[in-house]
Design a protein around this motif. Structure first.
Motif, PDB file in Angstrom:
ATOM      1  N   GLU A   4     -20.729 -11.470   8.979  1.00  0.00           N
ATOM      2  CA  GLU A   4     -21.471 -10.711   7.985  1.00  0.00           C
ATOM      3  C   GLU A   4     -20.599  -9.655   7.304  1.00  0.00           C
ATOM      4  N   TYR A   5     -21.067  -9.167   6.149  1.00  0.00           N
ATOM      5  CA  TYR A   5     -20.350  -8.074   5.493  1.00  0.00           C
ATOM      6  C   TYR A   5     -20.543  -6.783   6.290  1.00  0.00           C
ATOM      7  N   PRO A   6     -19.521  -5.934   6.372  1.00  0.00           N
ATOM      8  CA  PRO A   6     -19.663  -4.651   7.080  1.00  0.00           C
ATOM      9  C   PRO A   6     -20.471  -3.683   6.232  1.00  0.00           C
ATOM     10  N   PHE A   7     -21.591  -3.227   6.745  1.00  0.00           N
ATOM     11  CA  PHE A   7     -22.569  -2.474   5.976  1.00  0.00           C
ATOM     12  C   PHE A   7     -21.981  -1.232   5.305  1.00  0.00           C
ATOM     13  N   ALA A   8     -21.357  -0.350   6.091  1.00  0.00           N
ATOM     14  CA  ALA A   8     -20.905   0.936   5.555  1.00  0.00           C
ATOM     15  C   ALA A   8     -19.802   0.766   4.521  1.00  0.00           C
ATOM     16  N   VAL A   9     -18.852  -0.094   4.806  1.00  0.00           N
ATOM     17  CA  VAL A   9     -17.747  -0.304   3.871  1.00  0.00           C
ATOM     18  C   VAL A   9     -18.251  -0.968   2.594  1.00  0.00           C
ATOM     19  N   ALA A  10     -19.226  -1.850   2.720  1.00  0.00           N
ATOM     20  CA  ALA A  10     -19.842  -2.437   1.530  1.00  0.00           C
ATOM     21  C   ALA A  10     -20.476  -1.346   0.674  1.00  0.00           C
ATOM     22  N   GLY A  11     -21.090  -0.359   1.334  1.00  0.00           N
ATOM     23  CA  GLY A  11     -21.689   0.746   0.596  1.00  0.00           C
ATOM     24  C   GLY A  11     -20.679   1.544  -0.195  1.00  0.00           C
ATOM     25  N   VAL A  12     -19.501   1.780   0.377  1.00  0.00           N
ATOM     26  CA  VAL A  12     -18.444   2.495  -0.342  1.00  0.00           C
ATOM     27  C   VAL A  12     -17.988   1.677  -1.544  1.00  0.00           C
ATOM     28  N   ASN A  13     -17.876   0.356  -1.365  1.00  0.00           N
ATOM     29  CA  ASN A  13     -17.511  -0.519  -2.480  1.00  0.00           C
ATOM     30  C   ASN A  13     -18.525  -0.436  -3.611  1.00  0.00           C
ATOM     31  N   ILE A  14     -19.808  -0.358  -3.267  1.00  0.00           N
ATOM     32  CA  ILE A  14     -20.854  -0.296  -4.288  1.00  0.00           C
ATOM     33  C   ILE A  14     -20.742   0.996  -5.086  1.00  0.00           C
ATOM     34  N   THR A  15     -20.497   2.109  -4.413  1.00  0.00           N
ATOM     35  CA  THR A  15     -20.303   3.374  -5.128  1.00  0.00           C
ATOM     36  C   THR A  15     -19.161   3.251  -6.121  1.00  0.00           C
ATOM     37  N   PHE A  16     -18.050   2.729  -5.664  1.00  0.00           N
ATOM     38  CA  PHE A  16     -16.875   2.605  -6.529  1.00  0.00           C
ATOM     39  C   PHE A  16     -17.166   1.693  -7.722  1.00  0.00           C
TER      40      PHE A  16
ATOM     41  N   GLY B  38     -11.632   5.115  -1.748  1.00  0.00           N
ATOM     42  CA  GLY B  38     -12.006   4.743  -3.106  1.00  0.00           C
ATOM     43  C   GLY B  38     -13.295   5.376  -3.587  1.00  0.00           C
ATOM     44  N   GLY B  39     -14.216   5.666  -2.659  1.00  0.00           N
ATOM     45  CA  GLY B  39     -15.520   6.157  -3.072  1.00  0.00           C
ATOM     46  C   GLY B  39     -15.673   7.652  -3.049  1.00  0.00           C
ATOM     47  N   GLY B  40     -14.850   8.343  -2.228  1.00  0.00           N
ATOM     48  CA  GLY B  40     -14.954   9.782  -2.141  1.00  0.00           C
ATOM     49  C   GLY B  40     -16.202  10.228  -1.409  1.00  0.00           C
ATOM     50  N   PHE B  41     -16.454  11.547  -1.440  1.00  0.00           N
ATOM     51  CA  PHE B  41     -17.581  12.115  -0.718  1.00  0.00           C
ATOM     52  C   PHE B  41     -18.916  11.611  -1.258  1.00  0.00           C
TER      53      PHE B  41
ATOM     54  N   ALA C 181      -6.192  -0.974  -2.292  1.00  0.00           N
ATOM     55  CA  ALA C 181      -6.475  -0.451  -0.956  1.00  0.00           C
ATOM     56  C   ALA C 181      -7.358  -1.419  -0.185  1.00  0.00           C
ATOM     57  N   THR C 182      -6.852  -1.917   0.933  1.00  0.00           N
ATOM     58  CA  THR C 182      -7.623  -2.848   1.733  1.00  0.00           C
ATOM     59  C   THR C 182      -8.695  -2.092   2.499  1.00  0.00           C
ATOM     60  N   TRP C 183      -9.954  -2.449   2.264  1.00  0.00           N
ATOM     61  CA  TRP C 183     -11.073  -1.769   2.905  1.00  0.00           C
ATOM     62  C   TRP C 183     -11.773  -2.662   3.907  1.00  0.00           C
TER      63      TRP C 183
ATOM     64  N   CYS D  20     -13.388  -3.696  -7.258  1.00  0.00           N
ATOM     65  CA  CYS D  20     -13.371  -2.727  -8.340  1.00  0.00           C
ATOM     66  C   CYS D  20     -13.707  -3.401  -9.655  1.00  0.00           C
ATOM     67  N   ALA D  21     -14.412  -2.695 -10.526  1.00  0.00           N
ATOM     68  CA  ALA D  21     -14.677  -3.190 -11.869  1.00  0.00           C
ATOM     69  C   ALA D  21     -13.543  -2.733 -12.768  1.00  0.00           C
ATOM     70  N   GLN D  22     -12.858  -3.649 -13.375  1.00  0.00           N
ATOM     71  CA  GLN D  22     -11.709  -3.301 -14.195  1.00  0.00           C
ATOM     72  C   GLN D  22     -11.983  -3.665 -15.641  1.00  0.00           C
ATOM     73  N   ARG D  23     -11.812  -2.716 -16.524  1.00  0.00           N
ATOM     74  CA  ARG D  23     -12.065  -2.926 -17.945  1.00  0.00           C
ATOM     75  C   ARG D  23     -10.831  -3.510 -18.605  1.00  0.00           C
ATOM     76  N   SER D  24     -11.010  -4.544 -19.411  1.00  0.00           N
ATOM     77  CA  SER D  24      -9.880  -5.127 -20.118  1.00  0.00           C
ATOM     78  C   SER D  24      -9.487  -4.245 -21.294  1.00  0.00           C
ATOM     79  N   GLU D  25      -8.284  -4.485 -21.822  1.00  0.00           N
ATOM     80  CA  GLU D  25      -7.787  -3.641 -22.913  1.00  0.00           C
ATOM     81  C   GLU D  25      -8.632  -3.780 -24.168  1.00  0.00           C
ATOM     82  N   SER D  26      -9.325  -4.922 -24.314  1.00  0.00           N
ATOM     83  CA  SER D  26     -10.116  -5.153 -25.526  1.00  0.00           C
ATOM     84  C   SER D  26     -11.551  -4.682 -25.394  1.00  0.00           C
ATOM     85  N   ASP D  27     -11.865  -4.044 -24.257  1.00  0.00           N
ATOM     86  CA  ASP D  27     -13.236  -3.597 -24.039  1.00  0.00           C
ATOM     87  C   ASP D  27     -13.680  -2.631 -25.135  1.00  0.00           C
ATOM     88  N   ASP D  28     -14.877  -2.861 -25.676  1.00  0.00           N
ATOM     89  CA  ASP D  28     -15.355  -2.046 -26.786  1.00  0.00           C
ATOM     90  C   ASP D  28     -15.967  -0.748 -26.304  1.00  0.00           C
ATOM     91  N   ARG D  29     -16.007   0.229 -27.205  1.00  0.00           N
ATOM     92  CA  ARG D  29     -16.532   1.549 -26.889  1.00  0.00           C
ATOM     93  C   ARG D  29     -17.789   1.825 -27.684  1.00  0.00           C
TER      94      ARG D  29
END
Length: 270
Positions: A160-172, A125-128, A33-35, A44-53
């Motif tokens: 500059e980075y857009p403040f509000a949209v950057a905030g949604v990215n941080i939540t996600f 992506g971030g929701g309420f 999703a282009t934000w 987004c932080a994406q976990r690889s298949e080998s990520d340990d638990r």
């Protein structure tokens, strides 16, 4: 052994366990999703298949608070709900005290760093909870909120980075790093199974608003990275990747037993 020593010992054990089996880092990658304009995407932080638990046991308090947090995460932003509309208005008034808002769909929202006239389209992506995070930041640390919103410090880029949209990215990003995007049911809550998730649960036991506070810390951390890297609009993804690495380092420090112990907490001012 007191609680602090016990926590450090557990963290060392978990760190050694993961490092011995998993030496590659986990990158932040772009989502679908282009934000942020047409060139940048949801970071987004994406976990690889080998990520340990990591197997951890929850106390009743941790389980209760984790379940409440997960329920917050599952709430999508709904522009037809009165409470969501009121929260959006509250964010405007916190960001621009004394300035009249001419509507929930207005060109004014672009001044806060939303992509268009309707900020509700940027919550995908971030929701309420991403709106709740912004509100918490604005009300708890108003000086830092305004400093970042108004880009008041540092040698800033032309783009500059857009403040509000950057905030949604941080939540996600935080939801992904802390492994919180898992379901809940009536009598069971799926717990995080990563090192960062395990560390965060300790913080959650100390403070029910730990996620919101960590959000504020991460936001000022990201802005500091932005300035240190002399970044511009097209380098937002690289800044978020560097922010993630710093966040994980600080959370994993032996003397960080509360979120207030994190070095980047000192960037916040009320």
């Amino acid at each position: 052994m007191d609680d602090s020593s016990s926590f450090v010992a557990v963290r060392h054990h978990l760190s050694r366990s993961i490092e011995s089996r998993h030496s590659t880092s986990v990158d932040i990658v772009t989502g679908s999703a282009t934000w942020i304009g047409r060139s940048l995407s949801c970071v987004c932080a994406q976990r690889s298949e080998s990520d340990d638990r990591v197997a951890i046991d929850l106390t009743p308090l941790q389980e209760e608070r984790l379940q409440r947090l997960k329920r917050r995460i599952e709430v999508s932003f709904d522009g037809t709900r009165a409470d969501h509309q009121e929260a959006l208005k509250a964010l405007w008034h916190a960001a621009f005290p004394g300035r009249e808002l001419h509507g929930l769909v207005s060109e004014q929202w672009k001044e806060m760093g939303w992509q268009g006239r309707d900020p509700s389209t940027d919550f995908r992506g971030g929701g309420f909870i991403s709106l709740e995070n912004l509100l918490f930041f604005a009300k708890t640390f108003p000086k830092s909120f305004q400093r970042l919103l108004q880009k008041q410090e540092g040698n800033r880029a032309t783009w500059e980075y857009p403040f509000a949209v950057a905030g949604v990215n941080i939540t996600f990003m935080l939801i992904q790093i802390l492994d919180l995007r898992s379901g809940i049911c009536t009598n069971f809550v799926e717990k995080p199974r990563t090192l960062m998730g395990a560390i965060f649960l300790k913080m959650l036991a100390e403070d029910e608003w730990a996620f919101d506070l960590l959000y504020c810390i991460t936001f000022v951390m990201m802005d500091a990275q932005w300035l240190a890297m002399h970044a511009s609009y097209m380098e937002f993804n690289a800044v978020m990747k560097a922010t993630r690495s710093q966040l994980e380092r600080e959370l994993n420090m032996d003397d960080v037993l509360r979120l207030e112990d994190m070095p980047s907490y000192s960037f916040l001012s009320q």
